[in-house]
Design an enzyme around this catalytic site. Structure first.
Site, PDB file in Angstrom:
ATOM      1  N   HIS A  64       2.979  -0.463 -12.739  1.00 38.83           N
ATOM      2  CA  HIS A  64       3.888   0.671 -12.505  1.00 38.83           C
ATOM      3  C   HIS A  64       5.321   0.160 -12.615  1.00 38.83           C
ATOM      4  O   HIS A  64       5.754  -0.627 -11.774  1.00 38.83           O
ATOM      5  CB  HIS A  64       3.636   1.272 -11.121  1.00 38.83           C
ATOM      6  CG  HIS A  64       2.255   1.833 -10.956  1.00 38.83           C
ATOM      7  ND1 HIS A  64       1.949   3.153 -11.214  1.00 38.83           N
ATOM      8  CD2 HIS A  64       1.085   1.248 -10.601  1.00 38.83           C
ATOM      9  CE1 HIS A  64       0.657   3.362 -11.002  1.00 38.83           C
ATOM     10  NE2 HIS A  64       0.095   2.214 -10.633  1.00 38.83           N
ATOM     11  N   ASN A  96       2.996   7.682 -13.686  1.00 41.31           N
ATOM     12  CA  ASN A  96       3.467   8.408 -12.491  1.00 41.31           C
ATOM     13  C   ASN A  96       4.948   8.132 -12.222  1.00 41.31           C
ATOM     14  O   ASN A  96       5.341   7.636 -11.174  1.00 41.31           O
ATOM     15  CB  ASN A  96       2.596   8.131 -11.260  1.00 41.31           C
ATOM     16  CG  ASN A  96       2.509   6.660 -10.890  1.00 41.31           C
ATOM     17  OD1 ASN A  96       2.839   5.772 -11.689  1.00 41.31           O
ATOM     18  ND2 ASN A  96       2.075   6.378  -9.677  1.00 41.31           N
ATOM     19  N   ASP A 153      -3.209   8.037 -13.360  1.00 43.21           N
ATOM     20  CA  ASP A 153      -3.340   7.011 -12.328  1.00 43.21           C
ATOM     21  C   ASP A 153      -2.519   7.298 -11.079  1.00 43.21           C
ATOM     22  O   ASP A 153      -1.369   7.700 -11.138  1.00 43.21           O
ATOM     23  CB  ASP A 153      -2.943   5.638 -12.863  1.00 43.21           C
ATOM     24  CG  ASP A 153      -3.179   4.577 -11.805  1.00 43.21           C
ATOM     25  OD1 ASP A 153      -4.336   4.438 -11.389  1.00 43.21           O
ATOM     26  OD2 ASP A 153      -2.212   3.934 -11.369  1.00 43.21           O
ATOM     27  N   HIS A 180      -8.431   6.565 -12.514  1.00 44.92           N
ATOM     28  CA  HIS A 180      -8.243   6.158 -11.120  1.00 44.92           C
ATOM     29  C   HIS A 180      -9.320   6.893 -10.331  1.00 44.92           C
ATOM     30  O   HIS A 180      -9.265   8.114 -10.169  1.00 44.92           O
ATOM     31  CB  HIS A 180      -6.835   6.575 -10.660  1.00 44.92           C
ATOM     32  CG  HIS A 180      -6.578   6.327  -9.211  1.00 44.92           C
ATOM     33  ND1 HIS A 180      -5.662   5.408  -8.780  1.00 44.92           N
ATOM     34  CD2 HIS A 180      -7.117   6.868  -8.093  1.00 44.92           C
ATOM     35  CE1 HIS A 180      -5.649   5.393  -7.448  1.00 44.92           C
ATOM     36  NE2 HIS A 180      -6.524   6.288  -7.012  1.00 44.92           N
ATOM     37  N   ASP A 306      -2.120  -3.899 -10.981  1.00 43.93           N
ATOM     38  CA  ASP A 306      -1.730  -2.626 -10.367  1.00 43.93           C
ATOM     39  C   ASP A 306      -0.378  -2.820  -9.658  1.00 43.93           C
ATOM     40  O   ASP A 306      -0.144  -2.270  -8.578  1.00 43.93           O
ATOM     41  CB  ASP A 306      -2.794  -2.104  -9.398  1.00 43.93           C
ATOM     42  CG  ASP A 306      -2.581  -0.636  -9.033  1.00 43.93           C
ATOM     43  OD1 ASP A 306      -1.666  -0.003  -9.599  1.00 43.93           O
ATOM     44  OD2 ASP A 306      -3.322  -0.123  -8.180  1.00 43.93           O
ATOM     45  N   HIS A 310       7.329  -0.907  -4.096  1.00 49.16           N
ATOM     46  CA  HIS A 310       7.912   0.068  -3.168  1.00 49.16           C
ATOM     47  C   HIS A 310       9.000  -0.636  -2.367  1.00 49.16           C
ATOM     48  O   HIS A 310       8.849  -1.824  -2.028  1.00 49.16           O
ATOM     49  CB  HIS A 310       6.848   0.622  -2.201  1.00 49.16           C
ATOM     50  CG  HIS A 310       5.817   1.481  -2.857  1.00 49.16           C
ATOM     51  ND1 HIS A 310       6.107   2.711  -3.427  1.00 49.16           N
ATOM     52  CD2 HIS A 310       4.489   1.294  -3.051  1.00 49.16           C
ATOM     53  CE1 HIS A 310       5.008   3.240  -3.927  1.00 49.16           C
ATOM     54  NE2 HIS A 310       4.003   2.400  -3.725  1.00 49.16           N
TER      55      HIS A 310
HETATM   56  O1  DOR Z   1      -1.762   1.544  -4.436  1.00 48.68           O
HETATM   57  C1  DOR Z   1      -1.478   2.202  -5.413  1.00 48.68           C
HETATM   58  N1  DOR Z   1      -0.210   2.457  -5.740  1.00 48.68           N
HETATM   59  N2  DOR Z   1      -2.466   2.702  -6.164  1.00 48.68           N
HETATM   60  C2  DOR Z   1      -2.229   3.556  -7.160  1.00 48.68           C
HETATM   61  O2  DOR Z   1      -3.157   3.926  -7.802  1.00 48.68           O
HETATM   62  C3  DOR Z   1      -0.866   4.038  -7.432  1.00 48.68           C
HETATM   63  C4  DOR Z   1       0.118   3.054  -6.998  1.00 48.68           C
HETATM   64  C5  DOR Z   1       1.527   3.560  -6.971  1.00 48.68           C
HETATM   65  O3  DOR Z   1       1.948   4.207  -7.917  1.00 48.68           O
HETATM   66  O4  DOR Z   1       2.253   3.244  -6.013  1.00 48.68           O
HETATM   67 ZN    ZN Z   2      -4.585   3.652  -9.630  1.00 45.59          ZN
END
Ligand code: DOR
Ligand code: ZN
Length: 426
Positions: A64, A96, A153, A180, A306, A310
């Site tokens: 991401h 996303n 996802d 997902h 993955d 954050h």
């Molecule tokens: O832990 C996750 N964070 N799983 C996901 O599938 C999405 C991801 C996110 O975008 O933060």
């Molecule tokens: Zn995912």
């Protein structure tokens, strides 16, 4: 363009049947000569890398990058800097974002920004408009604009009918569908694995059945529609059983897991630290054992991160924080330590899981050290052990589940298209 003569490396490239000690010459961004003792050309920068190991640049097919829309967490350039520091020369980035990557315009933005990044970026577009689960995206247009796969996802497509139609359209347009697998209705607000620890803490849990049931559904859909399906971040013994038996029956299913799922368990959640929260969540010892077994027997095709950055403030409250962990800078060392150093698999097999197979499944270049191919290369010191210090990560976010852990195997240099995009200072 700089040319390099990299001397005395241990060179491993399973897709080229290479496992030898010798030199690599790189010129015009490509591998120009591989193996043996090579004589330098006048223009070459010569580097003696005796004792170090070179392998094809890693390809992480589940990342991401948060750009556009969430650039306080990460952006395309910082995410790719983190990739380079982890020996990762190509990433597939999830849709996303904000706006969601569901249009040629957003794909254009990503690819333009990625042109100056330290890793190659292959965008994954959404299956449904706005990832709302209501209407399919225009997959022909998304493919044309540079998407390599589609996924919603972060969540599943709730309607099986829509998902099946999406898988068919993706297949017709040469796009991989990545799922997902989590039934959000069953999760019902759960924030960690449902088991003894969630009960002890009195927090709502995520039942394994949420992952197992959607995994089984996707396999049934792919079987019936005769399409491919790639199952993202597998974490349960049950999902592994479904995938293993489907593969035996000839269903076109592939799958990935992430290092935290074969190294860590839900016991860590006792710390009540949101850095240990992701979805799917850390599970139990029996799941970890099943994931390891599946890595060994080939049920699992790829190791991904993955990588889900954050910000610190967002992760401050254990119960309210968003799910996700960063991973690009630790994936090689964590996997090398947990799988290769421990004797479960060979380094060559690890390179298949982290480079060769992702390239094949995504249908992108890479996974080779071959004359004429783009010189995407990772070089590691397998003897050095190091401690994961969040503040030293190149990612904008520091939410690593491996903080404080010691790993063997340090990436010391990464080349992308023949340019040094990372070299370790110490
Ligand atoms: O832990 C996750 N964070 N799983 C996901 O599938 C999405 C991801 C996110 O975008 O933060
Ligand atoms: Zn995912």
């Amino acid at each position: 363009m700089a040319s390099f003569l990299l001397k005395n490396l241990h060179i491993i490239s399973p897709a080229d049947s290479l496992d030898l000690t010798g030199d690599i010459r790189i010129a015009d961004g490509k591998f120009a000569a591989v193996g043996g003792q090579l004589a330098p050309q006048p223009e070459d920068t010569v580097l003696d890398l005796a004792g170090k190991t070179a392998f094809p640049g890693l390809i992480d097919m589940h990342v991401h990058l948060r750009d556009p829309g969430f650039t306080h967490k990460e952006d395309i350039l910082t995410g790719c800097e983190a990739a380079a520091a982890g020996g990762v020369t190509a990433v597939a980035c999830m849709p996303n974002t904000n706006p969601v990557t569901d249009s040629p315009e957003v794909l254009r933005y990503i690819l333009e920004k990625a042109a100056n990044a330290k890793a190659k970026v292959y965008p994954v577009a959404a299956i449904t408009n706005g990832m709302k689960g209501e209407a399919l995206t225009d997959m022909a247009a998304l493919k044309k604009a540079g998407a390599v796969a589609v996924s919603d996802d972060g969540k599943p497509v709730p309607s099986a009918r829509l998902m099946m139609e999406g898988m068919k359209q993706a297949e017709q347009n040469g796009l991989l569908t990545i799922s997902h697998c989590e039934d959000l209705d069953l999760i019902h607000g759960g924030i960690m694995h449902k088991g003894s620890v969630s009960e002890e803490l009195g927090v709502p849990g995520m039942d394994r059945a949420s992952e197992d049931s959607i995994t089984a559904r996707e396999i049934a859909l792919a079987d019936s529609a005769h399409t491919r399906i790639h199952i993202a971040h597998v974490s349960t013994a049950g999902a592994i059983d479904f995938i293993r038996s489907a593969k035996k029956r000839g269903v076109k299913v592939t799958c990935e897991t992430a290092p935290h799922y074969f190294l860590l368990t839900h016991e860590l959640l006792r710390k009540q630290d949101a850095d240990y929260r992701m979805n799917p969540p850390l599970r139990e010892k029996s799941d970890v054992a099943a994931i390891r077994e599946a890595v060994i027997d080939g049920t699992i095709d790829c190791i991904v991160t993955d990588h889900a950055p954050h910000a610190k403030e967002e992760k401050a409250d254990f119960r309210k924080a968003p799910n996700g962990v960063v991973g690009l800078e630790t994936s090689f060392a964590a996997s090398y330590t947990g799988l290769v150093k421990s004797g479960l698999i060979s380094l060559s097999r690890l390179i298949e899981l982290m480079s060769v197979n992702p390239a094949r499944i995504l249908g992108v270049p890479g996974g080779h050290i071959r004359i004429g191919d783009a010189a995407d290369l990772a070089i590691a010191d397998l003897e050095t052990s190091w401690t994961v210090e969040p503040d030293k990560l190149h990612s904008k976010s520091k939410n690593t589940v491996f903080k404080g852990m010691q790993f063997s195997g340090k990436i010391i240099c990464t080349l992308k298209d023949g340019d040094i995009v990372y070299h370790c200072e110490n």
